[in-house]
Write an enzyme that holds these catalytic residues in place. Structure first.
Site, PDB file in Angstrom:
ATOM      1  N   GLU A  36       0.817  -1.211   0.000  1.00  0.00           N
ATOM      2  CA  GLU A  36       0.000   0.000   0.000  1.00  0.00           C
ATOM      3  C   GLU A  36       0.854   1.265   0.000  1.00  0.00           C
ATOM      4  OE1 GLU A  36      -2.911   0.574   3.223  1.00  0.00           O
ATOM      5  OE2 GLU A  36      -4.410  -0.349   1.934  1.00  0.00           O
ATOM      6  N   HIS A  60       8.109 -26.973  -0.481  1.00  0.00           N
ATOM      7  CA  HIS A  60       7.455 -28.103  -1.136  1.00  0.00           C
ATOM      8  C   HIS A  60       6.259 -27.633  -1.951  1.00  0.00           C
ATOM      9  CE1 HIS A  60       9.895 -30.947   1.221  1.00  0.00           C
ATOM     10  NE2 HIS A  60       9.885 -29.954   2.082  1.00  0.00           N
ATOM     11  N   LYS A  69     -13.714   1.417  -3.131  1.00  0.00           N
ATOM     12  CA  LYS A  69     -14.776   1.837  -2.215  1.00  0.00           C
ATOM     13  C   LYS A  69     -15.829   2.660  -2.962  1.00  0.00           C
ATOM     14  CE  LYS A  69     -11.943   2.145   2.027  1.00  0.00           C
ATOM     15  NZ  LYS A  69     -11.462   3.046   3.084  1.00  0.00           N
TER      16      LYS A  69
END
Lengths: 424, 424
Positions: free
Chosen positions: B279, B300, B414
């Site tokens: 951010e 793995h 938003k």
């Protein structure tokens, strides 16, 4: 039961259908030669009659649920990621599934604190162990099994051998030898199926059955996928379409594929997907880096980077139309937060709208989105999706001209570690 | 208590000390102008006297531990990632810390199943709520608080107001208004500290104190870091060195920074780090993509890609010399697994050797490694490390010539979502 086919859609992407379909013959060629690779037993296994195997898994799972509070699964990589993925996707967020018992995983790391605390935790519970390893030679699960085996013998004496279930190769390996000698019950990891393609074998099926998941529904979904996706024509095979899309985006210069979903329970499913694609494709200095996000949580974190940061990624969005469990936004007469306008909505409805908002925002940010749409998040469709990804991954790796079924780079670390251990 | 300074070392990397030090004057300039940005209150706050604040957090935390089984924390992004990071890093893997109670997080997603199941889960427990939001206007926590507030009032009647603690702005915002009116106790989010830099304020400190973590030790570590890393000379400031190294690797063409650690408890700490760097830097089409791995588990899985795949990443390896809790590999006279040669070793020792093996293997694979070394994984050193990363991140973003403290891209999502919600 039949589902609507999984739908693959492109949102905000320069790829065009006609360019995708130019891969038709290449895809057909790979489709035909794919079964000639080693370790491709997973392609047809969901279509084969597996009633007997499923019955025997169900019998052992019932016994474990009846006699234990906890199943300790020992495994690393492909020997636990698939089981944990399905279990976490389908179990309640708080507490256990109605018909399941707790499943914990060990032998997936080498933290001393982790295994030590596990042992004290187990002291107050009745325990079964399922150790999963093709060879038995990998360090993490081998060490954990040594500890758990002695622990079980210490606690249960001779009865320990009834409480240890081994999932391993049919004829060779260290673990096979130990199991034969001790008389442990065994399930077979088919020798023609590799770790990261093994979730639909006893490797994944026994733990998830113990956790209370309906393994027949999982396998029914996988069977439908295996049938539908046996289609060699790119135009009619969405797994191949997805493989071609991601390959073309890679060729266009994108470095990262971001698998995104809007259900917190899918976090571990993402981890399974990362192994599948990362280990299948990440070789010969090639491959899309597989990364994952869980929205809307991560929209408030890495979301900024996706929207505005280095334009090196595209997004593959998992979209389930129906999700079990929901809550209506309550009406509050005070309305001090100004949210009463949402009080006829449910959380899942708002979550779906946030999905649309995200796609629109990312479109503005120039991030291509591939959407994979499924009707419902349940056993059946997860089974379908798992097979879908395996088939797409094999095709995608072949388009990249790497072997989808080996992992030479994992061996490098194992070798170095063993050298150091034996030296000191 | 004083720790040895955090040590930053380069392994297998073409960067040379003399080239790093060429950034000396640039770094000095940024160091001097950094405090002129808005939202840089975090730079000096650990050095200031905070006894009174810590006392009051401790008092409320003790009350919560005494009167509740569960603390429900409502927050998203910077309002929960830091608290969860520290709590998970320091709590036992199985069960709760000796002096802590359970802390659950909600309002970090919009899953209907998640919040519905939480409510049934809470029915059998005594509950406190801590709602954390600077404005109160973000959708996820606002909806969750609406639900939790009505739930608490339903269960506890008038006493509910004693069980809801609000962490918010000192003077403005929806949440501040609600809290004042209802008479909820309040902690202040300093107006000069942004979400992702706020873990060392009441935002992070109250939940982790409730979980049983010693917040004074956290703050003591942060204070040492704040003092040491106030040094403007690059040669003597490891946070700045790390910032310059990652910046130089970015300039060399690397796209991904992979934060790696060998302790499973650090997974949530990784998530905090991802937000901080993603951010802060991911804007104006720039920035290193922050990704994380937990070894040896992920060796793995994505390990294959790191070793052999597209050479687009470098690795930042967290190395703690001492880890609490360990187990010796037991001797087994049967030695069927051939591991008796390790029976004088502990798991943590073998884990440390696997760390060396990994570094060697990645060296062979051509992956540059920056190692960050700390003496111990505990409160004190986590406090140090958090401050270290915040300071490094601010410097790094400034080297990239972006504002480390805004997040315009999060607003995009938003806005889109609100438009859609209001439309329908």
């Amino acid at each position: 039961m039949q589902i609507e086919k999984l739908k693959t859609t492109l949102i905000n992407c320069s790829l065009e259908e006609k360019d995708i379909l130019k891969y038709k013959y290449k895809v057909q060629d790979i489709h035909q030669t794919l079964p000639q690779f080693d370790l491709t037993g997973w392609i047809d296994s969901p279509i084969q009659n597996q009633q007997e195997l499923l019955d025997s898994i169900d019998r052992v799972a019932s016994e474990i649920r009846a006699c234990a509070d906890v199943l300790v699964v020992i495994g690393v990589g492909g020997s636990f990621l698939g089981a944990r993925a399905i279990q976490e996707a389908l179990k309640p967020y708080f507490g256990l599934a109605e018909h399941g018992i707790e499943v914990v995983y060990v032998g997936l790391n080498m933290s001393g604190a982790y295994i030590k605390e596990l042992l004290s935790y187990l002291d107050k519970k009745q325990v079964y162990v399922n150790v999963i390893s093709k060879s038995g030679g990998t360090m993490e699960p081998a060490l954990a099994f040594r500890v758990m085996r002695l622990y079980m013998e210490d606690r249960y004496g001779e009865k320990a051998s009834e409480r240890i279930i081994v999932t391993t190769d049919v004829e060779k390996g260290i673990l096979k030898g130990i199991a034969d000698k001790a008389g442990y019950r065994q399930f077979v990891i088919p020798s023609n199926i590799g770790g990261r393609y093994s979730v639909l074998t006893p490797v994944g099926l026994l733990p998830i059955a113990v956790a209370g998941v309906d393994i027949r529904a999982i396998m029914a979904g996988a069977k439908q996928a295996a049938e539908e996706l046996s289609e060699s024509d790119l135009a009619n095979n969405d797994a191949y379409k997805y493989a071609v899309m991601r390959h073309m985006l890679y060729q266009e210069g994108y470095s990262i594929e971001l698998l995104a979903s809007f259900e917190p329970g899918l976090n571990k499913f993402h981890e399974w997907w990362k192994q599948l694609f990362g280990e299948s494709e990440g070789k010969e200095k090639k491959g899309l880096y597989p990364s994952t996000v869980n929205f809307s949580t991560d929209l408030h974190s890495i979301g900024q980077f996706i929207q505005d940061g280095s334009p090196i990624m595209f997004e593959t969005l998992l979209h389930f139309h129906e999700i079990e469990g929901d809550l209506q936004v309550p009406f509050d007469e005070r309305d001090e937060d100004g949210l009463n306008y949402l009080s006829s909505r449910t959380f899942n409805e708002i979550n779906a709208i946030s999905k649309q908002g995200t796609a629109l925002a990312h479109a503005e940010g120039g991030v291509p989105v591939i959407q994979l749409e499924l009707p419902k998040l349940d056993e059946y469709h997860l089974g379908y999706l798992i097979y879908f990804f395996m088939k797409a991954c094999a095709m995608s790796a072949c388009l990249l001209e790497v072997n989808p079924f080996d992992q030479p780079g994992v061996e490098a670390y194992k070798r170095k570690m063993l050298e150091l251990l034996k030296e000191k």
